[in-house]
Scaffold this active site. Structure first.
Site, PDB file in Angstrom:
ATOM      1  N   ASN A 185       0.813  -1.214   0.000  1.00 45.90           N
ATOM      2  CA  ASN A 185       0.000   0.000   0.000  1.00 45.90           C
ATOM      3  C   ASN A 185       0.845   1.262   0.000  1.00 45.90           C
ATOM      4  OD1 ASN A 185      -2.787  -0.495  -0.205  1.00 45.90           O
ATOM      5  ND2 ASN A 185      -2.863  -1.259   1.901  1.00 45.90           N
TER       6      ASN A 185
ATOM      7  N   CYS B  12      -4.031  -9.584   4.583  1.00 46.27           N
ATOM      8  CA  CYS B  12      -3.524  -9.286   3.238  1.00 46.27           C
ATOM      9  C   CYS B  12      -2.156  -8.620   3.270  1.00 46.27           C
ATOM     10  CB  CYS B  12      -4.508  -8.396   2.480  1.00 46.27           C
ATOM     11  SG  CYS B  12      -5.808  -9.314   1.631  1.00 46.27           S
ATOM     12  N   PHE B  13      -1.633  -8.337   4.462  1.00 44.63           N
ATOM     13  CA  PHE B  13      -0.278  -7.821   4.650  1.00 44.63           C
ATOM     14  C   PHE B  13      -0.066  -6.488   3.932  1.00 44.63           C
ATOM     15  CE2 PHE B  13      -0.086 -12.514   3.685  1.00 44.63           C
ATOM     16  CZ  PHE B  13      -0.447 -12.893   4.958  1.00 44.63           C
ATOM     17  N   CYS B  14      -1.134  -5.677   3.866  1.00 47.06           N
ATOM     18  CA  CYS B  14      -1.082  -4.357   3.215  1.00 47.06           C
ATOM     19  C   CYS B  14      -0.682  -4.467   1.751  1.00 47.06           C
ATOM     20  CB  CYS B  14      -0.142  -3.411   3.956  1.00 47.06           C
ATOM     21  SG  CYS B  14      -0.666  -3.035   5.630  1.00 47.06           S
ATOM     22  N   ASN B  15      -0.997  -5.594   1.124  1.00 50.77           N
ATOM     23  CA  ASN B  15      -0.668  -5.812  -0.287  1.00 50.77           C
ATOM     24  C   ASN B  15      -1.936  -6.254  -1.009  1.00 50.77           C
ATOM     25  OD1 ASN B  15       0.426  -6.631  -2.786  1.00 50.77           O
ATOM     26  ND2 ASN B  15       2.375  -7.159  -1.819  1.00 50.77           N
TER      27      ASN B  15
END
Length: 824
Positions: free
Chosen positions: A139, A431-434
């Site tokens: 992100n 989602c691990f900021c992805n």
């Protein structure tokens, strides 16, 4: 050495454990990360933040204790020495990326995100520019799109489908890459009638290693896009622009730093805590000199100007690249500490660390893919790219996956994370900021994502399965200090907790319906259930009080969870976050109409009049767990008392009325409030929680047995009140309450809403004014009381009011009353 490790070393022994390094992995763990073994922690979230070495921290402390570091903007001897250290560290960063100091500069930032933000805000965007980025981006990279679009530039994502590379552009051989673009995004309604100017600057961004899948992108992409953009982007209006390349190396730099002597990368973003754990809040932007000259800066600050006038519009900025972009006094102490981290990295070397972590990654993938349920169904789905020519020769250090049940349905990632935590395993889920990689690998369409959002799913929440699809994944990632034992414990945890095997059924709880029970003396006695205790909890998460009898209201036990504490930021306080709430005790005298509140922190006992007009602090509406509440505030003296009692500023709120609004937005109530058809005070899910004494006794027997086997540590015995029940019953067999559909206590009817999903709060132990955390009893409950991701213990009840108008009926509950369950 056991046979499993011998087999592992037979396959990976030449890569694992630093066989040619200054220390073996066992020596590193014993001398630098002893705290992991002491606490029994398996740490597998190195993609989020790797761990600092104990020797590293000792060296930093010794350094800071014996030297004087001063503000480098001063002219003292200490300041000059500090400036020398900063120059030395800048060179270390460049050396780590094999970057010439003549061609590149190192700008220190507050983190990798700040480095990426700096590129976005200073890039020379125009209406003829574009921002192109791979779908696999954090992100913090996607956020650059806001700068591009706001300046009238275009933006679009691409999938890198394939690279055919016979040595790379740098080797002079032909290289081909296929980019599949997504839709072009623009905010400016005007559409260019002509092709963009060849001199327009475009930015291409990609990660050196995807933090979702571990995919390592070849840095040949940088050379290819700069030298062959017209062919690679053939047909695109932006194929003839001038391309600048940004690499997000926050994750990949830890084991595979970019070689800037070979690849034409203009910007590299680095995070130091992902390299060696400490310091946090410090990153760097390695920038190529020509690219730096394109960057424009609006703001100026101390340290970035040669001169400025206060009363007229005049400023002369500094010419040095670092000085121009480093606002204010840089974090010179953190920068000085970087040297000690690089000593560790350089002694092991990134190539050895990469081979070490790759061995563990490949081993875990192999073991996960080999797991089968008793019906031979696959247990694990791993998210990884099969376009192998995109990656470096070594594997990344990430394994992202989801788990399936024997029937093909998914285990939610929240369930995996909860059970892993109980087993001392630290990993990450979501989602691990992805978002691009998450949607791509999980097969989530735009419609799926919008539907999930409308259903209440946001980043970091527990909505892990929506409409039968995972919304995220489980991620384990390895660091240079990770061991085979870490990986093996993780695999054993997955196997024991999620793989269905025939011999597991013997540990499952089954309902039993015997009508004859044995007393303590061994004689038969008549079966029956009786109410042993009643507990009222007036203030949510504070200590309750027991009574022999108590009246019922339309919301359950009268005054039960009728009050709560709210922080100044609007957060509802609970014991999970504020353990000191357990020391706040309450008691209500119905005859006097007063609630008495005490705390060891407060000298005076607080008296709160139950009359609603006694503290006219005002009214407002709040939202809590799919309920909308009209609440009453109290005056400052009450709030000050509670702020002192729990150790942070807060306000006391009283429920005046509540309204369930799930009918207005049904999706938002998913997984929140269990009882959507009745009046609730501030209870989480239902009006009553009932616990069986026999079920607690069975749990204690299992805890003792586990302690004897050495499975879950030392023996503990649990009091029923650990579960904060309203009603404790005795009689019958353990867990018979699971099958109750409704019950009658005295002359009052209650409906069962099913089992109560337990959380970490039951692991809090309050002794001598201190709060201690353990894994029990939740870990033991998880081993035999887990159903569809929930760990159930006790049942939730709703009071069945006879008065059709919903008014109080005057019913009371009394200790000793017989309970008549109905399981039909």
């Amino acid at each position: 050495m056991d046979a499993d490790k011998a087999e592992f070393l037979k396959e990976f022994g030449s890569e694992y454990g630093y066989p040619n390094g200054p220390k073996s992995i066992d020596e590193i763990r014993a001398t630098e990360f002893n705290r992991l073994d002491q606490k029994g922690i398996v740490y597998l979230d190195h993609a989020g933040a790797t761990l600092y070495s104990e020797l590293q921290m000792e060296a930093i402390f010794k350094d800071f204790s014996s030297n004087i570091y001063a503000n480098p903007h001063s002219q003292s001897d200490s300041s000059s020495a500090t400036s020398d250290i900063i120059r030395e560290v800048r060179q270390q960063v460049l050396d780590y990326c094999n970057a010439s100091a003549k061609e590149y500069k190192c700008i220190f930032t507050s983190g990798a995100t700040a480095a990426l933000k700096l590129v976005g805000e200073a890039f020379p965007w125009s209406s003829e520019s574009c921002f192109m980025y791979t779908m696999e981006n954090h992100n913090s990279v996607l956020g650059i799109r806001e700068y591009a679009l706001s300046k009238g530039a275009a933006a679009f994502a691409v999938d890198v489908e394939d690279i055919v590379n016979g040595g790379g552009v740098s080797g002079g051989q032909e290289a081909r890459v296929k980019l599949s673009p997504h839709a072009i995004q623009r905010r400016n309604e005007e559409i260019l009638e002509e092709e963009p100017n060849r001199n327009a600057y475009n930015l291409f961004a990609f990660p050196s290693e995807c933090n979702f899948s571990g995919l390592r992108f070849s840095l040949d992409l940088a050379n290819l896009i700069k030298e062959n953009s017209e062919r690679i982007l053939e047909g695109s209006p932006f194929c003839k622009g001038r391309w600048i390349v940004l690499v997000d190396a926050a994750k990949g730099c830890s084991t595979c730093p970019p070689d800037l002597s070979k690849y034409a990368v203009d910007f590299v973003a680095i995070s130091f805590y992902k390299l060696f754990g400490y310091p946090t809040g410090l990153g760097a932007l390695v920038v190529q000199n020509d690219a730096a000259r394109l960057m424009t800066k609006t703001y100026f600050s101390g340290g970035t100007v040669a001169a400025s006038f206060a009363d007229i519009d005049f400023v002369r900025r500094r010419e040095g690249i670092e000085e121009l972009f480093e606002d204010g006094t840089i974090s010179f102490l953190s920068i000085a500490s970087i040297r000690h981290g690089f000593k560790i990295i350089n002694s092991l070397t990134p190539s050895m660390m990469s081979r070490h972590t790759a061995a563990l990654t490949i081993y875990v993938k192999k073991m996960l893919l080999g797991l089968r349920h008793e019906n031979e169904a696959n247990v694990c789905i791993i998210y990884e790219s099969h376009t192998s020519k995109l990656v470096c020769h070594e594997s990344g250090s990430i394994v992202s996956f989801n788990l399936k049940r024997p029937d093909g349905s998914w285990f939610g990632y929240s369930e995996v994370e909860k059970l892993a935590s109980l087993s001392g395993i630290q990993l990450r889920t979501g989602c691990f900021c992805n978002p691009g990689a998450c949607a791509k690998y999980l097969g989530l369409s735009h419609m799926d994502l919008l539907s999930n959002l409308e259903g209440g799913h946001v980043c970091w929440d527990d909505n892990d399965i929506i409409q039968g699809k995972p919304t995220g994944a489980v991620r384990v990632s390895f660091g240079y200090m990770s061991t085979y034992e870490d990986a093996k414990k993780f695999i054993d945890f997955i196997t024991s907790s999620f793989v269905s095997m025939p011999n597991k059924s013997e540990n499952r709880n089954t309902l039993r319906t015997k009508s004859i029970l044995l007393s303590n003396e061994g004689h038969e006695r008549n079966a029956g259930y009786y109410l042993k205790s009643i507990t009222v909890y007036p203030i949510k998460s504070c200590t309750g009080f027991s009574v022999e009898s108590w009246p019922l209201s339309s919301a359950g036990l009268q005054h039960d969870r009728e009050w709560l504490l709210k922080s100044v930021t609007g957060e509802i306080l609970t014991q999970k976050k504020v353990p000191d709430m357990c020391s706040v005790s309450t008691y209500i005298d119905l005859n006097k109409g007063i609630m008495f509140v005490e705390s060891p922190r407060c000298r005076a006992k607080l008296e709160i009049n139950l009359k609603t007009d006694s503290y006219p602090g005002g009214m407002e509406e709040i939202e809590l767990r799919a309920q909308r509440y009209e609440v009453q505030y109290y005056e400052n003296d009450v709030d000050l008392w509670f702020s002192h009692a729990v150790g942070l500023p807060c306000s006391l709120l009283r429920c005046s009325s509540s309204q369930n609004y799930s009918s207005l937005n049904k999706d938002r109530s998913r997984n929140l409030c269990r009882d959507v058809e009745c009046t609730l005070n501030f209870a989480n899910e239902a009006q009553f929680l009932l616990i069986s004494e026999e079920s607690v006794s069975d749990l204690n027997n299992r805890l003792s047995l586990n302690a004897q086997k050495g499975t879950h540590g030392t023996s503990v015995q649990i009091n029923p009140m650990r579960f904060r029940p309203n009603l404790v019953v005795y009689g019958g067999e353990p867990y018979a309450e699971d099958g109750w559909l409704n019950i009658k206590i005295g002359n009052t009817n209650f409906m069962s809403l099913g089992g109560c999903n337990r959380c970490q709060m039951i692991n809090l132990v309050h002794q001598a004014g201190l709060v201690q955390r353990s894994n029990e009893p939740l870990a033991t409950l998880a081993s035999y009381r887990r159903v569809k991701g929930k760990i159930l213990f006790g049942i939730l009840l709703r009071y069945e009011i006879q008065d059709k108008l919903g008014m109080q009926t005057g019913s009371w509950l009394r200790v000793g009353e017989e309970i008549h369950p109905n399981s039909e």
